[in-house]
Design an enzyme around this catalytic site. Structure first.
Site, PDB file in Angstrom:
ATOM      1  N   ASP A  28     -20.918 -74.263  20.247  1.00  7.30           N
ATOM      2  CA  ASP A  28     -20.300 -75.255  21.129  1.00  7.30           C
ATOM      3  C   ASP A  28     -19.162 -74.595  21.892  1.00  7.30           C
ATOM      4  OD1 ASP A  28     -22.012 -77.037  19.969  1.00  7.30           O
ATOM      5  OD2 ASP A  28     -20.462 -78.378  19.182  1.00  7.30           O
ATOM      6  N   HIS A  72     -18.825 -71.989  16.944  1.00  9.81           N
ATOM      7  CA  HIS A  72     -18.088 -72.286  18.170  1.00  9.81           C
ATOM      8  C   HIS A  72     -17.745 -71.002  18.925  1.00  9.81           C
ATOM      9  CE1 HIS A  72     -17.532 -75.810  15.611  1.00  9.81           C
ATOM     10  NE2 HIS A  72     -17.302 -76.495  16.728  1.00  9.81           N
TER      11      HIS A  72
END
Length: 248
Positions: free
Chosen positions: A61, A205
């Site tokens: 992400d 991430h």
């Protein structure tokens, strides 16, 4: 003889009390498990994909940041591996060259909305408006075939899933969360990765908050490759029956 019956009665009462306590404890545990179980409904009800059948999908992400994403993309390119990036429209708008680089190297791209906002606090129209704004950004970058969605904060409910279905998007959750954005240390992150089995979707991430991710990435890739072959989320879904869940 009176003593025997008194003792026997006491034991009987203790036994019945133990049975009653055990019963209510089991009932309580069952109720908790039932409440937390994924809710499956009819085939027409939209659901979130959180696991596949064959292969392991590594997902990243990116909602903000200017430093970590480029390094992570370079590491993935160097190791010639597959990955799926969920990008916020606002971030992609500020980093068009890096988004194009992801596309050129055949990394899969999914939507992470436009703004970093909890979709469960928005109306359906507000969610749709945010997603349309994100889609417009990617259209300008000549990336128009995005079919996957993950909510900006990872929180979703049935309304988010209904909007996703309405917009022909597949909502993707995860089965393994490395918590790398919290920078919990290499031991914690790798212990999560080592849990990965065929069909898992791993959450990582590439925002600037994930300060330990890139340095650990070669070891992460090694563990995942040893467990199964690396695939994109779309390939994971296409490889067999995908496990889904719907939360209220």
């Amino acid at each position: 003889m009176t003593y025997f019956y008194t003792l026997n009665a006491k034991r009987t009462k203790q036994f019945l009390l133990l049975v009653a306590v055990s019963f209510f404890t089991a009932l309580l545990l069952f109720s908790k498990n039932f409440i937390s179980m994924p809710v499956f409904s009819s085939q027409d009800t939209p659901k979130a994909i959180y696991k596949g059948e064959k292969g392991i999908a590594l997902t990243f992400d990116i909602g903000w940041g200017d430093e970590k994403a480029s390094k992570i993309v370079q590491t993935l390119i160097r190791h010639k591996t597959k990955a799926t990036f969920f990008l916020s429209g606002s971030w992609a708008e500020r980093h068009p060259d890096l988004v194009k680089k992801m596309k050129e190297h055949h990394f899969e791209i999914g939507l992470l909305g436009y703004q970093y906002v909890d979709y469960t606090t928005l109306t359906n129209e507000e969610i749709k408006k945010d997603l349309l704004k994100a889609q417009e950004v990617f259209k300008k970058l000549q990336i128009e075939d995005i079919e996957l969605l993950r909510a900006p904060t990872g929180h979703f409910n049935k309304d988010v899933l209904h909007v996703a279905k309405e917009m022909n998007l597949t909502y993707v959750h995860w089965s393994i969360n490395t918590d790398d954005w919290k920078n919990p240390g290499s031991e914690h992150i790798l212990s999560k990765v080592k849990e990965a089995k065929s069909g898992d979707i791993i959450l990582m991430h590439a925002s600037d908050s994930a300060k330990q991710t890139n340095s650990l990435l070669p070891e992460v890739l090694q563990h995942v490759s040893n467990a199964d072959r690396m695939v994109t989320v779309s390939q994971l879904i296409d490889n067999g029956v995908a496990e889904t869940k719907l939360v209220h």
